[in-house]
Motif scaffolding. Structure first.
Motif, PDB file in Angstrom:
ATOM      1  N   ASP B 193      -4.664  71.053   7.477  1.00 16.47           N
ATOM      2  CA  ASP B 193      -4.826  71.525   8.855  1.00 16.47           C
ATOM      3  C   ASP B 193      -3.587  71.143   9.674  1.00 16.47           C
ATOM      4  O   ASP B 193      -3.476  70.040  10.196  1.00 16.47           O
ATOM      5  N   LEU B 194      -2.680  72.096   9.749  1.00 18.78           N
ATOM      6  CA  LEU B 194      -1.367  71.841  10.328  1.00 18.78           C
ATOM      7  C   LEU B 194      -1.454  71.482  11.821  1.00 18.78           C
ATOM      8  O   LEU B 194      -0.725  70.617  12.305  1.00 18.78           O
ATOM      9  N   ALA B 195      -2.379  72.160  12.511  1.00 17.76           N
ATOM     10  CA  ALA B 195      -2.511  71.912  13.954  1.00 17.76           C
ATOM     11  C   ALA B 195      -2.910  70.457  14.199  1.00 17.76           C
ATOM     12  O   ALA B 195      -2.358  69.786  15.078  1.00 17.76           O
ATOM     13  N   VAL B 196      -3.852  69.963  13.418  1.00 14.37           N
ATOM     14  CA  VAL B 196      -4.270  68.565  13.578  1.00 14.37           C
ATOM     15  C   VAL B 196      -3.136  67.633  13.175  1.00 14.37           C
ATOM     16  O   VAL B 196      -2.871  66.630  13.847  1.00 14.37           O
ATOM     17  N   LEU B 197      -2.467  67.977  12.070  1.00 16.93           N
ATOM     18  CA  LEU B 197      -1.366  67.134  11.612  1.00 16.93           C
ATOM     19  C   LEU B 197      -0.352  66.907  12.732  1.00 16.93           C
ATOM     20  O   LEU B 197       0.105  65.791  12.968  1.00 16.93           O
ATOM     21  N   LYS B 198      -0.026  67.996  13.440  1.00 16.51           N
ATOM     22  CA  LYS B 198       0.999  67.894  14.486  1.00 16.51           C
ATOM     23  C   LYS B 198       0.591  66.917  15.582  1.00 16.51           C
ATOM     24  O   LYS B 198       1.440  66.272  16.194  1.00 16.51           O
ATOM     25  N   THR B 199      -0.718  66.815  15.831  1.00 19.07           N
ATOM     26  CA  THR B 199      -1.169  65.885  16.874  1.00 19.07           C
ATOM     27  C   THR B 199      -1.176  64.440  16.390  1.00 19.07           C
ATOM     28  O   THR B 199      -1.317  63.515  17.186  1.00 19.07           O
ATOM     29  N   MET B 200      -1.069  64.259  15.070  1.00 23.55           N
ATOM     30  CA  MET B 200      -1.221  62.903  14.531  1.00 23.55           C
ATOM     31  C   MET B 200       0.102  62.185  14.271  1.00 23.55           C
ATOM     32  O   MET B 200       0.118  60.980  14.043  1.00 23.55           O
ATOM     33  N   ILE B 223       4.045  74.038   3.143  1.00 22.21           N
ATOM     34  CA  ILE B 223       4.621  72.730   2.825  1.00 22.21           C
ATOM     35  C   ILE B 223       5.961  72.516   3.532  1.00 22.21           C
ATOM     36  O   ILE B 223       6.266  71.402   3.969  1.00 22.21           O
ATOM     37  N   ALA B 224       6.748  73.597   3.702  1.00 20.81           N
ATOM     38  CA  ALA B 224       8.054  73.437   4.357  1.00 20.81           C
ATOM     39  C   ALA B 224       7.859  72.968   5.805  1.00 20.81           C
ATOM     40  O   ALA B 224       8.596  72.105   6.296  1.00 20.81           O
ATOM     41  N   THR B 225       6.841  73.533   6.477  1.00 18.74           N
ATOM     42  CA  THR B 225       6.571  73.130   7.854  1.00 18.74           C
ATOM     43  C   THR B 225       6.066  71.683   7.905  1.00 18.74           C
ATOM     44  O   THR B 225       6.444  70.913   8.791  1.00 18.74           O
ATOM     45  N   VAL B 226       5.214  71.342   6.960  1.00 18.05           N
ATOM     46  CA  VAL B 226       4.719  69.965   6.911  1.00 18.05           C
ATOM     47  C   VAL B 226       5.907  68.997   6.805  1.00 18.05           C
ATOM     48  O   VAL B 226       5.998  68.009   7.536  1.00 18.05           O
ATOM     49  N   ALA B 227       6.842  69.336   5.902  1.00 18.52           N
ATOM     50  CA  ALA B 227       8.007  68.461   5.700  1.00 18.52           C
ATOM     51  C   ALA B 227       8.802  68.337   6.998  1.00 18.52           C
ATOM     52  O   ALA B 227       9.235  67.246   7.379  1.00 18.52           O
ATOM     53  N   GLN B 228       8.955  69.458   7.658  1.00 14.40           N
ATOM     54  CA  GLN B 228       9.711  69.464   8.908  1.00 14.40           C
ATOM     55  C   GLN B 228       9.042  68.577   9.973  1.00 14.40           C
ATOM     56  O   GLN B 228       9.706  67.761  10.616  1.00 14.40           O
ATOM     57  N   ALA B 233       9.421  63.548  12.886  1.00 16.63           N
ATOM     58  CA  ALA B 233       8.790  62.363  13.468  1.00 16.63           C
ATOM     59  C   ALA B 233       9.379  61.073  12.893  1.00 16.63           C
ATOM     60  O   ALA B 233       8.990  59.981  13.290  1.00 16.63           O
ATOM     61  N   GLY B 234      10.289  61.210  11.936  1.00 20.75           N
ATOM     62  CA  GLY B 234      10.913  60.021  11.354  1.00 20.75           C
ATOM     63  C   GLY B 234      10.172  59.472  10.142  1.00 20.75           C
ATOM     64  O   GLY B 234      10.489  58.396   9.638  1.00 20.75           O
ATOM     65  N   GLY B 235       9.187  60.203   9.641  1.00 20.04           N
ATOM     66  CA  GLY B 235       8.428  59.747   8.473  1.00 20.04           C
ATOM     67  C   GLY B 235       9.001  60.310   7.186  1.00 20.04           C
ATOM     68  O   GLY B 235       9.885  61.161   7.196  1.00 20.04           O
ATOM     69  N   LEU B 236       8.484  59.821   6.069  1.00 23.80           N
ATOM     70  CA  LEU B 236       8.911  60.293   4.750  1.00 23.80           C
ATOM     71  C   LEU B 236       7.720  60.926   4.021  1.00 23.80           C
ATOM     72  O   LEU B 236       6.568  60.630   4.337  1.00 23.80           O
ATOM     73  N   LEU B 237       8.032  61.785   3.035  1.00 26.77           N
ATOM     74  CA  LEU B 237       6.976  62.482   2.305  1.00 26.77           C
ATOM     75  C   LEU B 237       6.854  61.953   0.884  1.00 26.77           C
ATOM     76  O   LEU B 237       7.836  61.916   0.135  1.00 26.77           O
ATOM     77  N   TYR B 238       5.627  61.567   0.536  1.00 24.96           N
ATOM     78  CA  TYR B 238       5.337  61.088  -0.811  1.00 24.96           C
ATOM     79  C   TYR B 238       4.618  62.184  -1.590  1.00 24.96           C
ATOM     80  O   TYR B 238       3.621  62.746  -1.116  1.00 24.96           O
ATOM     81  N   TYR B 239       5.101  62.485  -2.793  1.00 26.82           N
ATOM     82  CA  TYR B 239       4.460  63.501  -3.629  1.00 26.82           C
ATOM     83  C   TYR B 239       3.682  62.827  -4.756  1.00 26.82           C
ATOM     84  O   TYR B 239       4.259  62.130  -5.587  1.00 26.82           O
TER      85      TYR B 239
END
Lengths: 451, 484, 132
Positions: B193-200, B223-228, B233-239
């Protein structure tokens, strides 16, 4: 196509059922710009015969030296039946026994393992294994902190814990702000001295860790430290070599009331050296702590007809149910290794395992006598030992090891290589795999190298 | 069918004499207080008894070698027999872990090359082979994320974002590294849920842990938007590499924007599951996380392979295993990669996906409800038996147990937790169309039985060594070790 | 439909509260909650003397397939716990509103009790959830 059984007519029929034009079409939800270029660094495949030849070439570039190295990995004879049976497809290719009714073989075996390792260490309950000895110590410490909530997250480590174990513990528990305090060994004895504890009379610890034998191969006087820990409301964690338990006092009998948690590496019990892994860790404990144990646990129960059967139990502690509140993130045990260990312990039995342990101790004692007769060779410490001891040499240890290797002998492990804070010493292990001829030969070669 | 415990089969004084060395005496020179005074409690049996007992026990197991094993999220593909033999050469089995590198060049070369292959598969420039399981890979990865933020003095990043459908190990690993877990919901179409993710996200975000394709059996398309969003926000992505079999050679996690990942060699690279381990969970990382990789690593310099360890002065997160990880498993994955080669590896994802989509469509055609009927399956998919539960009173567990009677290991049940009464089905690429069709036939037959004899399912299995086990009794009346 | 006892108060998260004498209340989990969990195999209770806050974790109730946090419906001090549950957790399944009580809490703020759901409201909540 290696291991893919599809014929072209089957592929066609399957695509028709799916109503897709091609296999590529099945990936149409993946954004185009994410589709990767072919692998650049992976070679072309080969058949079994050629890959086997490649592995043989690589294996030929590994020299087989006669091994007197220990330091946490010990060469023992492994009966042929152990891996012959462990490698049966039904053990090898099964997964974690979630479907208990279709996994009774693995489950009963794990219950038998839990029984054996609990009795060997003198404890009341066991889990179905952990990754290896070092991580079992880290898990034991985390468990002690959970059990002993009233005490601060501080652990006292009695010297000398295996330096790599110490580092793994640091990596894992430091993430949770657990403080580690070390008591070094006395160089004259190779073990801790009771007087060293007085400095900590007023310090609160969740647990005290004792490795037995310690990294130098020496045996601590464990009754004193166990009672000291309990008098100070700390748990006593014993990290032991399970092979030594066939000869030396088991943690369940230490002090007035015994150790609280016992852990260690199962490698000496039927697992090949194999350059360090896979091995398996174990964890045993008092029954009252069962629910705080990490990892898989097997219990005996009954089926609908009242017939005895086995299943995974206490799963609500685990990550797949408890998620962020789990006792650990651990997901599997080391099932295949435990299979081998259980077969090994069954084959050796009570008498056999005592004989192996006793032989190790006798052969090590014999070698120590022979080499300390060489001018300038002295034992480091004078505490009793099991099958491993450290000596100082009249020449730099590194040079001695190189020269011994040229003579086909892995002469031991350099203490400074493992931990730069140690003096220049050589840690030597002798097991039942070395005959008196081997030992005489080693002593003669060492004498020549040192001459 | 039953096999008594090994402890009850013995006779006092019996043992497998061929296996024990003869010490000159059993008298010990150790001081009495150091000597064991109690029996060891081990069985007293002959070698033949041991061989029979454990051979019989093995026959009470389902394994890939004996049965179709479509356990979702576990990738139970064929474990090539040749691989087991190739890595069991005496010099490889007998080498001591502290053998100096110069005497073990052949081994180090294999491990070095495996590091290089994994970099290529992951699309990331750094690799450590050390973690001994997927969950340890997660721990290593999350610890590296933490070390990275701390090295920059960025101490406020305390939250790890994790989708509600994630494997339980993800939140458990994040907590072991001192992070607070924030759960992200799944949208109706199975994507995050990308909309919720953006608020978090915010300055408190350390990173996000994702499986893609997710445990719901669908590819997260944004996934590209999630990464962006996370990177901004300064976070990193774990796969979480648990589902890598679905995209092997098609998509590289590094190119999706991930900074760190683990691979499950016991899934994607066909090393045997061994009744629950050993596995191996190497980690791959982007350039900025490379300094923090767990040690030891293998380097190649001046024509020699060597271990990179403490002496090299890296700001590593440290050691994670007694020595150098599960070398035997690493060698198996190496041999598997050399057998399949670059094209063979690419076919893995193709045929895993073909099999999953075929099985999904066939099960739908015979009347089963898909969790996401509008989506392509990845290498696995979910059916939900909620309707069947309402109509016939049978549960996903009943169907799973009945499948055992039909000679199939059950799919994963009741995971992911989001989908009620679910079966997560992963056929893998090594199963043939015939096997998949036979599975569909069994599911059809079970569907019939629901309507005619639901009791048959509720009492299943009927043909296993034991009938359904009382796991409530097991948890209430703990019996963990045998006592005389 | 699960049983709901009329003279109790309820939380949104399926705990019940019985008003005792003075400022002490009894807490347990509802019939609906024990149904959802299934056979309960273990209960982790707070310690006597522990200070608890409304909405925060009070106890953990485990079945074979789930571990559920029990949230404290009110703030206060734990004054008594139901020790019998340690050996016979199944009592919660058999008698959630009487023998299956978890603990007693001396409350600090009676308003928190007033804010809890009435039996009628809780019945509505449960029937909605059982429908869904």
């Amino acid at each position: 196509m290696p291991f893919i059984p599809h014929t072209s007519s089957e592929i066609e029929a399957m695509l028709e059922t799916i109503d897709a034009a091609s296999i590529d079409a099945l990936f149409d939800e993946i954004p185009k710009d994410l589709i990767a270029q072919p692998f650049a660094h992976i070679p072309d495949g080969n058949n079994e015969m050629l890959v086997d030849r490649l592995l043989q070439q690589r294996a030929d570039q590994v020299e087989s030296l006669q091994c007197y190295a220990g330091a946490g990995a010990y060469q023992h004879h492994i009966p042929a039946a152990v891996w012959d049976i462990a490698m049966r497809g039904e053990f090898l290719t099964a997964y974690t026994p979630y479907q208990a009714e279709a996994s009774q073989g693995t489950l009963q075996l794990l219950y038998e393992f839990q029984t054996m390792i609990a009795k060997l260490t003198g404890m009341e309950v066991a889990n179905a294994s952990l990754y290896d000895g070092a991580t079992s110590l880290a898990e034991a410490i985390l468990m002690a902190v959970r059990v002993n909530k009233k005490r601060p997250k501080r652990i006292l480590l009695i010297g000398s814990v295996h330096p790599y174990y110490r580092q793994v513990v640091q990596t894992i528990v430091s993430q949770q702000q657990i403080e580690l305090v070390d008591i070094p060994v006395e160089s004259a004895t190779g073990v801790y001295a009771a007087e060293q504890l007085t400095a900590y009379e007023k310090t609160e610890f969740a647990a005290v860790v004792v490795q037995q034998p310690n990294f130098l191969g020496c045996l601590h006087a464990t009754d004193t430290i166990t009672d000291w820990a309990h008098a100070h409301d700390a748990l006593l964690i014993a990290c032991v070599n399970p092979m030594a338990m066939a000869l030396c006092q088991e943690p369940g009998q230490w002090g007035d009331t015994g150790a609280d948690i016992v852990c260690g590496d199962l490698q000496p019990l039927g697992i090949p050296l194999a350059f360090g892994g896979p091995y398996a860790g174990f964890l045993t404990a008092r029954k009252t702590f069962a629910r705080q144990m990490p990892g898989r646990i097997v219990g005996r129960t009954q089926d609908l007809d009242g017939k005895t059967g086995f299943c995974l139990t206490l799963q609500a502690r685990e990550q797949h149910i408890r998620r962020s509140k789990a006792t650990s993130n651990i997901c599997t045990n080391q099932g295949l290794l435990v299979t081998a260990v259980t077969i090994y312990l069954s084959l050796l039995g009570d008498t056999g395992l005592r004989q192996v342990a006793q032989t190790c101790h006798q052969q090590a004692t014999a070698l120590l006598q022979k080499i300390t007769a060489i001018n300038g060779v002295q034992r480091i410490g004078d505490a009793p030992f099991f099958h491993e001891f450290a000596v100082s040499l009249p020449k730099p240890v590194d040079r001695v090891l190189t020269e011994l290797a040229q003579r086909g002998i892995q002469g031991g492990v350099s203490l400074t290589a493992m931990d730069p804070s140690w003096p220049d010493g050589l840690l030597i292990c002798v097991t039942e795999t070395k005959t008196m001829d081997d030992i005489t030969q080693y002593a003669a070669q060492l004498a020549e190298v040192l001459a | 069918m039953s096999e008594s415990l090994i402890f009850t089969q013995g006779q006092r004084g019996r043992f497998a004499t061929a296996q024990a060395p003869m010490p000159t005496t059993m008298e010990t020179d150790l001081p009495q207080e150091y000597v064991r005074q109690t029996p060891l409690g081990l069985p007293e049996v002959s070698e033949l008894q041991v061989v029979r007992h454990f051979t019989r026990l093995s026959q009470y197991n389902f394994g890939i070698d004996t049965h179709f094993y479509p356990l979702g999220s576990c990738t139970m593909k064929y474990n090539p027999r040749g691989v087991q033999h190739m890595v069991s050469k005496p010099s490889l089995l007998n080498g001591h872990p502290l053998l100096p590198a110069e005497y073990g060049q052949g081994l180090l070369q294999c491990l070095y090359e495996l590091q290089e292959y994994i970099k290529d598969l992951a699309g990331m420039p750094g690799v450590s082979l050390i973690p001994m399981a997927g969950s340890q890979g997660e721990l290593a990865g999350v610890a590296m994320i933490r070390a990275y933020h701390q090295s920059r003095g960025d101490h406020q990043r305390t939250e790890m974002l994790i989708p509600d459908a994630a494997h339980g190990t993800n939140p458990a690993s994040a907590v072991m590294c001192g992070f607070t877990v924030k759960e992200i919901p799944t949208a109706a179409d199975g994507d995050i849920d990308l909309a919720v993710l953006k608020t978090m996200v915010g300055p408190q975000t350390a990173g996000i842990m994702l499986t893609n394709p997710s445990t719901l059996g669908v590819f997260t398309r944004q996934i590209a938007t999630v990464a962006q969003v996370i990177h901004q926000a300064g976070g990193l992505l774990y796969y979480d590499g648990a589902n890598l079999n679905a995209i092997l050679g098609r998509v590289r996690p590094g190119e999706m924007g991930f900074d760190v990942m683990h691979l499950n060699l016991h899934k994607t690279f066909a090393t045997p599951h061994g009744g629950g381990g050993p596995g191996a969970g190497p980690v791959a990382v982007s350039e900025r996380l490379k300094p923090f990789l767990p040690i030891p690593l293998v380097a190649y310099e001046n024509g020699q392979y060597r271990w990179v360890s403490e002496g090299d002065g890296l700001p590593t997160i440290g050691r994670l295993s007694s020595f150098m990880g599960n070398v035997g498993i690493l060698l198996r994955a190496y041999a598997y990669i050399r057998l399949l080669g670059r094209t063979g590896l690419q076919r893995v994802a193709e045929f895993a996906t073909l099999n999953a989509n075929y099985l999904m469509v066939r099960l739908q055609q015979v009347g089963f409800q898909l969790a996401y009927p509008k989506r392509r399956a990845s290498h696995e998919f979910i059916i939900s038996l909620s309707e069947e539960k309402k109509q016939f009173g049978v549960t996903a567990m009943d169907v799973a147990k009945r499948l055992l009677d039909y000679g199939f290991h059950a799919p994963t049940t009741y995971f992911p937790l989001l989908i009620p009464e679910c079966l997560l089905i992963e056929p893998t690429e090594t199963e043939s169309k015939q096997e998949l069709d036979a599975f569909v036939d069994a599911m059809c037959a079970i569907r019939q039985e629901m309507q005619t004899d639901a009791q048959l399912l509720k009492q299943a299995p009927h043909t296993m060594p034991v009938r359904r086990l009382d796991d409530v009794r097991a948890a209430r009346e703990l019996d963990l070790i045998w006592c005389e | 439909m699960s049983q709901v006892v009329d003279d109790l108060k309820f939380s949104q998260t399926h705990e019940w509260v019985r008003l005792g004498n003075e400022q002490t209340i009894v807490v347990g989990i509802t019939d609906h909650a024990q149904h959802l969990l299934g056979d309960i195999v273990f209960v982790e209770l707070p310690e006597v003397g522990a200070q608890v806050q409304a909405g925060h974790e009070l106890a953990v109730v485990e079945s074979v397939k789930a571990a559920a946090d029990v949230y404290s419906p009110v703030s206060g001090e734990v004054v008594e716990i139901n020790d019998a549950l340690t050996d016979t957790p199944a009592v919660i399944n058999q008698d959630p509103y009487q023998e299956g009580w978890l603990c007693k809490i001396r409350i600090t703020d009676t308003n928190e009790v007033d804010a809890l759901l009435s039996a009628a409201d809780y019945k509505k909540l449960v029937s909605e959830q059982e429908e869904a």
